[in-house]
Design a protein around this motif. Structure first.
Motif, PDB file in Angstrom:
ATOM      1  N   LEU A 116     -37.281 -57.982  54.641  1.00  0.00           N
ATOM      2  CA  LEU A 116     -35.195 -57.009  53.450  1.00  0.00           C
ATOM      3  C   LEU A 116     -34.390 -58.444  53.281  1.00  0.00           C
ATOM      4  N   PRO A 117     -33.504 -58.484  52.568  1.00  0.00           N
ATOM      5  CA  PRO A 117     -32.839 -59.196  52.459  1.00  0.00           C
ATOM      6  C   PRO A 117     -31.822 -59.416  53.692  1.00  0.00           C
ATOM      7  N   PRO A 118     -31.018 -60.768  53.585  1.00  0.00           N
ATOM      8  CA  PRO A 118     -29.782 -61.021  54.479  1.00  0.00           C
ATOM      9  C   PRO A 118     -28.794 -60.396  53.838  1.00  0.00           C
ATOM     10  N   ARG A 119     -27.817 -60.165  54.779  1.00  0.00           N
ATOM     11  CA  ARG A 119     -26.781 -58.438  53.641  1.00  0.00           C
ATOM     12  C   ARG A 119     -26.278 -58.922  52.663  1.00  0.00           C
ATOM     13  N   GLU A 120     -25.690 -60.202  52.460  1.00  0.00           N
ATOM     14  CA  GLU A 120     -25.012 -61.131  51.481  1.00  0.00           C
ATOM     15  C   GLU A 120     -25.596 -60.567  50.133  1.00  0.00           C
ATOM     16  N   ARG A 121     -27.228 -60.136  50.438  1.00  0.00           N
ATOM     17  CA  ARG A 121     -28.168 -60.038  48.826  1.00  0.00           C
ATOM     18  C   ARG A 121     -28.424 -58.418  48.987  1.00  0.00           C
ATOM     19  N   VAL A 122     -27.727 -57.677  49.958  1.00  0.00           N
ATOM     20  CA  VAL A 122     -28.124 -55.924  49.824  1.00  0.00           C
ATOM     21  C   VAL A 122     -28.424 -55.069  48.772  1.00  0.00           C
ATOM     22  N   ARG A 123     -26.963 -55.443  48.531  1.00  0.00           N
ATOM     23  CA  ARG A 123     -26.356 -54.555  47.165  1.00  0.00           C
ATOM     24  C   ARG A 123     -27.250 -55.049  45.900  1.00  0.00           C
ATOM     25  N   SER A 124     -27.297 -56.940  45.442  1.00  0.00           N
ATOM     26  CA  SER A 124     -27.934 -56.930  44.477  1.00  0.00           C
ATOM     27  C   SER A 124     -29.320 -56.980  44.482  1.00  0.00           C
ATOM     28  N   PRO A 136     -40.144 -47.437  48.741  1.00  0.00           N
ATOM     29  CA  PRO A 136     -40.186 -47.952  49.877  1.00  0.00           C
ATOM     30  C   PRO A 136     -38.532 -48.910  50.362  1.00  0.00           C
ATOM     31  N   LEU A 137     -38.431 -49.527  49.661  1.00  0.00           N
ATOM     32  CA  LEU A 137     -37.288 -50.695  49.968  1.00  0.00           C
ATOM     33  C   LEU A 137     -36.406 -50.496  50.148  1.00  0.00           C
ATOM     34  N   LEU A 138     -36.225 -49.848  48.846  1.00  0.00           N
ATOM     35  CA  LEU A 138     -35.345 -48.640  48.848  1.00  0.00           C
ATOM     36  C   LEU A 138     -34.272 -48.259  50.172  1.00  0.00           C
ATOM     37  N   ASP A 139     -35.434 -46.729  50.884  1.00  0.00           N
ATOM     38  CA  ASP A 139     -34.930 -45.839  51.710  1.00  0.00           C
ATOM     39  C   ASP A 139     -34.905 -47.302  52.717  1.00  0.00           C
ATOM     40  N   ASN A 140     -35.462 -49.003  53.276  1.00  0.00           N
ATOM     41  CA  ASN A 140     -35.055 -49.681  54.270  1.00  0.00           C
ATOM     42  C   ASN A 140     -33.561 -50.037  53.924  1.00  0.00           C
ATOM     43  N   LEU A 141     -33.468 -50.393  52.524  1.00  0.00           N
ATOM     44  CA  LEU A 141     -32.124 -50.664  52.490  1.00  0.00           C
ATOM     45  C   LEU A 141     -31.488 -49.692  52.482  1.00  0.00           C
ATOM     46  N   GLU A 142     -31.435 -48.408  52.229  1.00  0.00           N
ATOM     47  CA  GLU A 142     -30.237 -47.568  52.435  1.00  0.00           C
ATOM     48  C   GLU A 142     -30.282 -47.028  54.115  1.00  0.00           C
ATOM     49  N   ASP A 143     -30.832 -47.344  54.636  1.00  0.00           N
ATOM     50  CA  ASP A 143     -30.626 -47.903  56.164  1.00  0.00           C
ATOM     51  C   ASP A 143     -29.996 -48.861  57.151  1.00  0.00           C
ATOM     52  N   ILE A 144     -29.950 -49.968  56.392  1.00  0.00           N
ATOM     53  CA  ILE A 144     -29.276 -51.244  57.043  1.00  0.00           C
ATOM     54  C   ILE A 144     -27.665 -50.882  56.511  1.00  0.00           C
ATOM     55  N   GLN A 145     -26.372 -52.025  56.612  1.00  0.00           N
ATOM     56  CA  GLN A 145     -25.177 -52.478  55.930  1.00  0.00           C
ATOM     57  C   GLN A 145     -25.948 -53.370  55.365  1.00  0.00           C
ATOM     58  N   PRO A 146     -24.532 -53.151  53.998  1.00  0.00           N
ATOM     59  CA  PRO A 146     -23.706 -52.492  53.497  1.00  0.00           C
ATOM     60  C   PRO A 146     -24.189 -50.771  52.879  1.00  0.00           C
ATOM     61  N   LEU A 147     -25.116 -50.691  52.768  1.00  0.00           N
ATOM     62  CA  LEU A 147     -25.662 -49.384  51.724  1.00  0.00           C
ATOM     63  C   LEU A 147     -25.386 -48.114  53.309  1.00  0.00           C
ATOM     64  N   LYS A 148     -25.593 -48.755  54.398  1.00  0.00           N
ATOM     65  CA  LYS A 148     -25.555 -47.167  55.183  1.00  0.00           C
ATOM     66  C   LYS A 148     -24.091 -47.111  55.325  1.00  0.00           C
ATOM     67  N   GLY A 149     -23.751 -48.142  55.543  1.00  0.00           N
ATOM     68  CA  GLY A 149     -21.446 -47.311  55.014  1.00  0.00           C
ATOM     69  C   GLY A 149     -21.458 -46.916  54.315  1.00  0.00           C
ATOM     70  N   GLU A 150     -21.928 -47.346  53.199  1.00  0.00           N
ATOM     71  CA  GLU A 150     -21.268 -46.944  51.692  1.00  0.00           C
ATOM     72  C   GLU A 150     -21.421 -44.838  51.703  1.00  0.00           C
TER      73      GLU A 150
END
Length: 289
Positions: A116-124, A136-150
Motif C-alpha cells: 500500500l502507498p504511504p499516507r501522503e499518497r493514499v488519496r491520489s 481489493p485496493l479500494l477496500d484496503n485504502l478505505e480501511d487506513i487513514q486518511p480515508l477511514k477518518g473521511e
C-alpha cells in the motif's frame, strides 16, 4: 448490387420495370469491406501480449509481467490486457495507456505484492484505483487513514442533506461581494447551531421542562430564521458546533479557498416572553488573492 432475373434485356416495359432502389431493397447483398477499409480498421483477431509487458502510461515508462496486470479479473487492466481489446503502442513498441502515470507505480506495487502507498499518497492512489476499478485496493485504502477518518466524517455530514449546497452558497456570496466591491476579500455571517431550538431564556429557571413539553402551537412561537447569510443545523450527533466548523473550513480549503472565521456573538432576537435566540454567529472571511 442489383440482380435482375426472369426477363431478357429488351423485354421490360415502363409499367413493370423495377427501379434500382426497389431492386436494392429486395436483392441487396451484405457489404464487403474493400482492401483500403480493411487496412484502416483495428485488428479483429485477439491481440497477443508478451510475458513481459512494456508500458507507456502518460509518458512514464513501466515494465511488468502480463500476469501482474491480470491479477484481478474484474479490473480495467485485466480487461485491457485480456486480448479482447486493441491497445495502441508508441514508437518504441510500448503499450500506451492515456492516463497520468504519477501513481501507476503504486498500482503495480499492489498488484505485485499487495503493498500500500504511504499516507501522503493514499488519496491520489485511491482515485487511480477507482479509475482502474481495482476493488481489493479500494477496500484496503478505505480501511487506513486518511480515508477511514473521511468515511466517519462523511457519516456525520450525511446528517445535513444541504451541507454541500450551503458550501456553494458561501462561495457564491463571497465571490459576488468581492466582485461588487472590487475587494481582495469578502465577509459573511454564518450561523452554526446543533440544537433544533437552542433557546435560552434570560429569566426562567424551568427552561428544560418548557423546552421539551411545548405544544405544537407553542413551538411555532420559537420558530425563526437568524439574520445571517447561511445557516447550518440542526443535527443529532455527538459531534458539536466546532466539529462542523472544522468540516466547513476543511472543505473550503480543499477547493483552494482561503478562509478564516471567528465567533462575533449570538443571535439576540426576542422570541416570546423572556426567551431569546442564542444561536452562535460566526463571521467568515474569504480571501480571494
Amino acid at each position: 448490387m442489383v440482380v435482375v432475373t426472369g426477363q431478357g434485356k429488351g423485354s421490360a416495359t415502363p409499367d413493370d420495370a423495377m427501379s434500382s432502389s426497389d431492386a436494392e431493397d429486395d436483392f441487396q447483398e451484405p457489404a464487403t469491406p474493400t482492401a483500403t477499409q480493411a487496412g484502416q480498421a483495428l485488428p479483429l483477431l485477439p491481440q497477443q501480449f508478451p510475458e513481459v509487458v512494456p508500458l507507456n502510461v502518460g509518458g512514464m515508462f513501466f515494465t511488468t509481467r502480463l500476469s501482474t496486470l491480470r491479477r484481478y479479473e474484474d479490473t480495467m487492466l485485466a480487461a485491457m490486457f485480456s486480448g479482447r481489446h486493441y491497445i495502441p503502442t508508441d514508437a518504441e513498441g510500448r503499450y500506451f495507456i492515456d492516463r497520468d502515470g504519477t501513481y501507476f507505480g503504486d498500482i503495480l506495487n499492489f498488484l505485485r505484492s499487495g503493498d500500500l502507498p504511504p499516507r501522503e499518497r493514499v488519496r491520489s492512489v485511491y482515485k487511480e484505483a477507482q479509475y482502474y476499478s481495482i476493488g481489493p485496493l479500494l477496500d484496503n485504502l478505505e480501511d487506513i487513514q486518511p480515508l477511514k477518518g473521511e468515511k466517519v466524517r462523511q457519516a456525520f455530514l450525511g446528517l445535513m442533506p444541504y451541507y454541500k449546497d450551503h458550501l456553494e452558497r458561501i462561495i457564491e456570496i463571497a465571490k459576488l461581494r468581492a466582485t461588487q466591491r472590487k475587494a481582495r476579500f469578502a465577509k459573511l455571517k454564518v450561523c452554526v447551531f446543533k440544537e433544533e431550538m437552542p433557546i435560552t431564556p434570560y429569566e426562567c429557571p424551568h427552561f428544560n421542562s418548557l423546552r421539551f413539553e411545548r405544544s405544537e402551537s407553542e413551538a411555532k412561537l420559537f420558530e425563526h430564521h437568524c439574520e445571517v447569510d447561511v445557516s447550518f443545523g440542526p443535527w443529532e450527533a455527538v459531534a458539536d458546533v466546532y466539529d462542523l466548523l472544522h468540516c466547513i473550513v476543511t472543505d473550503l480549503s480543499a477547493r483552494g479557498i482561503a478562509v478564516d472565521h471567528q465567533c462575533i456573538g449570538v443571535c439576540d432576537k426576542h422570541l416570546v416572553n423572556h426567551y431569546y435566540c442564542k444561536r452562535p454567529i460566526y463571521e467568515f472571511k474569504i480571501t480571494w488573492w
